[in-house]
Motif scaffolding. Structure first.
Motif, short mmCIF file in Angstrom:
data_model
loop_
_atom_site.label_atom_id
_atom_site.label_comp_id
_atom_site.label_asym_id
_atom_site.label_seq_id
_atom_site.Cartn_x
_atom_site.Cartn_y
_atom_site.Cartn_z
N MET A 1 0.86 -1.18 0.00
CA MET A 1 0.00 0.00 0.00
C MET A 1 0.89 1.23 0.00
O MET A 1 1.72 1.39 0.87
N SER A 62 -6.50 0.80 -9.28
CA SER A 62 -5.75 0.28 -8.13
C SER A 62 -4.55 1.17 -7.84
O SER A 62 -4.27 1.47 -6.67
N MET A 67 -2.83 0.77 -4.29
CA MET A 67 -2.82 -0.70 -4.23
C MET A 67 -1.82 -1.19 -5.28
O MET A 67 -2.20 -1.70 -6.34
N ALA A 103 -4.63 -5.89 0.67
CA ALA A 103 -4.54 -4.43 0.71
C ALA A 103 -5.86 -3.76 1.07
O ALA A 103 -5.87 -2.64 1.58
#
Length: 116
Positions: A1, A62, A67, A103
């Motif tokens: 992350m 993402s 992410m 995540a």
């Protein structure tokens, strides 16, 4: 992350929309499991071009929310689907799913999002 990505998004918030990033993240979190399922269906149908398109879209969103492992695996799947075959795509989808599962709670904690 990568929380720096969330910090970049925070400039979009102001006093009129103090929870904008969390609201955007909720949309991402709601849409991602169905997108992963869709990619599985596209793989089963051997629809490489649509699979590449879906993987690209999920990689982009993402990355926006930090992410990065999800993004990395989606980019790998996109590149694979644009190639001559789909050998290894199932494994990449499994890694996408696993990275997302790991995540997801971190993103929720970072933005103060609670399960509904």
């Amino acid at each position: 992350m990568d929380v720096r990505q969330l910090e970049k998004l925070s400039v979009l918030q102001d006093e009129d929309s103090p929870n904008l990033v969390a609201d955007m993240a909720r949309g991402y979190l709601d849409r991602t499991p169905p997108r992963i399922l869709r990619m599985k269906e596209l793989l089963a149908a051997r629809n490489a071009s649509q699979l590449a398109h879906e993987a690209h879209g999920l990689a982009t969103s993402s990355g926006m929310f930090g992410m990065m492992r999800v993004r990395q695996h989606c980019k790998a799947l996109e590149n694979l689907a644009r190639g001559p075959g789909l050998e290894g795509a199932e494994g990449l989808l499994a890694r996408i799913e696993q990275a997302y599962a790991e995540a997801r709670p971190l993103l929720m904690t970072q933005l103060g999002i609670r399960e509904e």
